[in-house]
Write a protein that holds these residues in place. Structure first.
Motif, mmCIF file in Angstrom:
data_model
loop_
_atom_site.group_PDB
_atom_site.id
_atom_site.type_symbol
_atom_site.label_atom_id
_atom_site.label_comp_id
_atom_site.label_asym_id
_atom_site.label_seq_id
_atom_site.Cartn_x
_atom_site.Cartn_y
_atom_site.Cartn_z
ATOM 1 N N VAL A 27 -1.077 2.223 10.496
ATOM 2 C CA VAL A 27 -1.933 1.238 9.829
ATOM 3 C C VAL A 27 -3.189 1.981 9.400
ATOM 4 C CG1 VAL A 27 -3.258 -0.886 10.095
ATOM 5 C CG2 VAL A 27 -1.020 -0.663 11.206
ATOM 6 N N TYR A 28 -3.354 2.132 8.085
ATOM 7 C CA TYR A 28 -4.519 2.805 7.522
ATOM 8 C C TYR A 28 -5.257 1.767 6.676
ATOM 9 C CZ TYR A 28 -1.604 6.926 8.516
ATOM 10 O OH TYR A 28 -0.806 7.873 9.114
ATOM 11 N N LEU A 29 -6.269 1.136 7.244
ATOM 12 C CA LEU A 29 -6.944 0.055 6.528
ATOM 13 C C LEU A 29 -7.587 0.510 5.232
ATOM 14 C CD1 LEU A 29 -8.534 -2.116 9.348
ATOM 15 C CD2 LEU A 29 -6.346 -2.401 8.185
ATOM 16 N N ASP A 30 -7.982 1.786 5.135
ATOM 17 C CA ASP A 30 -8.603 2.242 3.890
ATOM 18 C C ASP A 30 -7.605 2.317 2.743
ATOM 19 O OD1 ASP A 30 -7.390 4.419 5.194
ATOM 20 O OD2 ASP A 30 -8.691 5.852 4.196
ATOM 21 N N ASP A 31 -6.316 2.250 3.049
ATOM 22 C CA ASP A 31 -5.282 2.220 2.013
ATOM 23 C C ASP A 31 -4.770 0.801 1.755
ATOM 24 O OD1 ASP A 31 -5.407 4.950 1.720
ATOM 25 O OD2 ASP A 31 -3.765 5.348 3.115
ATOM 26 N N MET A 32 -5.401 -0.178 2.391
ATOM 27 C CA MET A 32 -4.954 -1.562 2.291
ATOM 28 C C MET A 32 -6.027 -2.421 1.625
ATOM 29 S SD MET A 32 -3.359 -1.928 6.120
ATOM 30 C CE MET A 32 -2.035 -3.081 5.771
ATOM 31 N N ASP A 33 -5.606 -3.587 1.171
ATOM 32 C CA ASP A 33 -6.542 -4.591 0.677
ATOM 33 C C ASP A 33 -6.714 -5.669 1.736
ATOM 34 O OD1 ASP A 33 -7.045 -3.461 -1.787
ATOM 35 O OD2 ASP A 33 -5.457 -4.571 -2.796
ATOM 36 N N THR A 53 -0.749 -2.714 -0.928
ATOM 37 C CA THR A 53 -0.376 -3.238 -2.245
ATOM 38 C C THR A 53 0.009 -2.144 -3.229
ATOM 39 O OG1 THR A 53 -2.693 -3.251 -2.928
ATOM 40 C CG2 THR A 53 -1.800 -5.306 -2.010
ATOM 41 N N GLU A 54 -0.319 -0.911 -2.921
ATOM 42 C CA GLU A 54 -0.026 0.218 -3.804
ATOM 43 C C GLU A 54 1.068 1.076 -3.178
ATOM 44 O OE1 GLU A 54 -1.314 0.637 -6.793
ATOM 45 O OE2 GLU A 54 -2.600 -1.125 -6.575
ATOM 46 N N PRO A 55 2.220 1.181 -3.836
ATOM 47 C CA PRO A 55 3.332 1.958 -3.259
ATOM 48 C C PRO A 55 2.959 3.399 -2.893
ATOM 49 C CG PRO A 55 4.093 0.709 -5.150
ATOM 50 C CD PRO A 55 2.590 0.548 -5.103
ATOM 51 N N TRP A 57 0.300 4.525 -1.681
ATOM 52 C CA TRP A 57 -0.531 4.576 -0.478
ATOM 53 C C TRP A 57 0.134 3.926 0.723
ATOM 54 C CZ3 TRP A 57 -3.958 8.071 -0.989
ATOM 55 C CH2 TRP A 57 -4.557 8.294 -2.233
ATOM 56 N N THR A 58 1.339 3.406 0.550
ATOM 57 C CA THR A 58 2.056 2.738 1.638
ATOM 58 C C THR A 58 2.916 3.747 2.393
ATOM 59 O OG1 THR A 58 2.174 0.718 0.306
ATOM 60 C CG2 THR A 58 3.641 0.857 2.214
ATOM 61 N N PRO A 59 2.654 3.949 3.691
ATOM 62 C CA PRO A 59 3.491 4.869 4.460
ATOM 63 C C PRO A 59 4.940 4.371 4.470
ATOM 64 C CG PRO A 59 1.508 4.296 5.676
ATOM 65 C CD PRO A 59 1.568 3.390 4.489
ATOM 66 N N ALA A 60 5.885 5.286 4.447
ATOM 67 C CA ALA A 60 7.301 4.913 4.411
ATOM 68 C C ALA A 60 7.663 3.960 5.550
ATOM 69 C CB ALA A 60 8.169 6.165 4.466
ATOM 70 N N ALA A 61 7.102 4.186 6.724
ATOM 71 C CA ALA A 61 7.414 3.337 7.876
ATOM 72 C C ALA A 61 6.850 1.927 7.740
ATOM 73 C CB ALA A 61 6.881 3.977 9.152
ATOM 74 N N ALA A 62 5.917 1.707 6.784
ATOM 75 C CA ALA A 62 5.282 0.397 6.622
ATOM 76 C C ALA A 62 5.858 -0.412 5.466
ATOM 77 C CB ALA A 62 3.780 0.560 6.425
ATOM 78 N N VAL A 63 6.812 0.120 4.740
ATOM 79 C CA VAL A 63 7.348 -0.578 3.569
ATOM 80 C C VAL A 63 7.940 -1.933 3.950
ATOM 81 C CG1 VAL A 63 9.152 -0.498 1.791
ATOM 82 C CG2 VAL A 63 7.699 1.493 2.197
ATOM 83 N N ALA A 64 8.659 -2.016 5.060
ATOM 84 C CA ALA A 64 9.282 -3.277 5.472
ATOM 85 C C ALA A 64 8.272 -4.277 6.038
ATOM 86 C CB ALA A 64 10.377 -3.014 6.499
ATOM 87 N N THR A 65 7.154 -3.788 6.545
ATOM 88 C CA THR A 65 6.136 -4.669 7.142
ATOM 89 C C THR A 65 4.751 -4.291 6.612
ATOM 90 O OG1 THR A 65 6.016 -3.211 9.072
ATOM 91 C CG2 THR A 65 7.445 -5.158 9.255
ATOM 92 N N PRO A 66 4.481 -4.565 5.330
ATOM 93 C CA PRO A 66 3.233 -4.105 4.719
ATOM 94 C C PRO A 66 2.017 -4.992 4.979
ATOM 95 C CG PRO A 66 4.549 -5.229 3.094
ATOM 96 C CD PRO A 66 5.369 -5.191 4.355
ATOM 97 N N VAL A 67 2.195 -6.098 5.687
ATOM 98 C CA VAL A 67 1.088 -7.017 5.961
ATOM 99 C C VAL A 67 0.707 -6.911 7.437
ATOM 100 C CG1 VAL A 67 0.318 -9.424 5.961
ATOM 101 C CG2 VAL A 67 1.848 -8.598 4.154
ATOM 102 N N VAL A 68 -0.554 -6.624 7.699
ATOM 103 C CA VAL A 68 -1.059 -6.548 9.066
ATOM 104 C C VAL A 68 -1.967 -7.750 9.296
ATOM 105 C CG1 VAL A 68 -2.511 -5.233 10.659
ATOM 106 C CG2 VAL A 68 -0.875 -4.051 9.176
ATOM 107 N N VAL A 69 -1.664 -8.509 10.339
ATOM 108 C CA VAL A 69 -2.429 -9.710 10.674
ATOM 109 C C VAL A 69 -3.175 -9.460 11.981
ATOM 110 C CG1 VAL A 69 -2.322 -12.173 11.203
ATOM 111 C CG2 VAL A 69 -0.716 -11.180 9.544
#
Length: 125
Positions: A27-33, A53-55, A57-69
């Motif tokens: 989880v890299y918040l600086d690469d997230m919105d 939101t940007e492919p 900047w999305t780590p491969a392991a996060a593609v299936a779960t790109p939303v962090v709550v």
């Protein structure tokens, strides 16, 4: 969040700005919105949603779960400013190691205390 000392909240002093889930998803918040902020004053709860939101900047392991709550409980708001331009990219998310947090995004700053935090990674809604 992971309990692996190489990737937990205390590693590298990055706190909530950069960490790994218990399934080794970075989880890299600086690469997230910052996608949404929900404040429930009666319940003293704040729910923050971040999204890759940007492919590129999305780590491969996060593609299936790109939303962090992140769900904070026992919240006391100490600082809040917001411009009418949306929320935008995360600039910083400070954590004092105790109970104080300060989130800075493109058009918003939110400073608060909390007694409990739950973090989940989810698919897009």
């Amino acid at each position: 969040m992971t309990i692996d000392p190489r990737h937990d909240l205390a590693s590298g002093g990055t706190g909530l700005y950069e960490f790994w889930t218990d399934r080794d998803v970075p989880v890299y918040l600086d690469d997230m919105d910052l996608a949404s902020v929900e404040v429930r004053p009666v319940d003293r709860v704040v729910v923050l949603e971040f999204e890759y939101t940007e492919p590129q900047w999305t780590p491969a392991a996060a593609v299936a779960t790109p939303v962090v709550v992140m769900r904070f409980e026992g919240v006391t708001i100490r600082e809040w400013s917001h411009d009418d331009g949306g929320l935008g990219q995360v600039e910083d998310f400070e954590y004092d190691g105790e109970r104080a947090f300060r989130l800075a995004a493109y058009a918003m700053v939110l400073g608060f205390g909390a007694t409990r935090l739950t973090v989940t990674a989810e698919g897009r809604r």
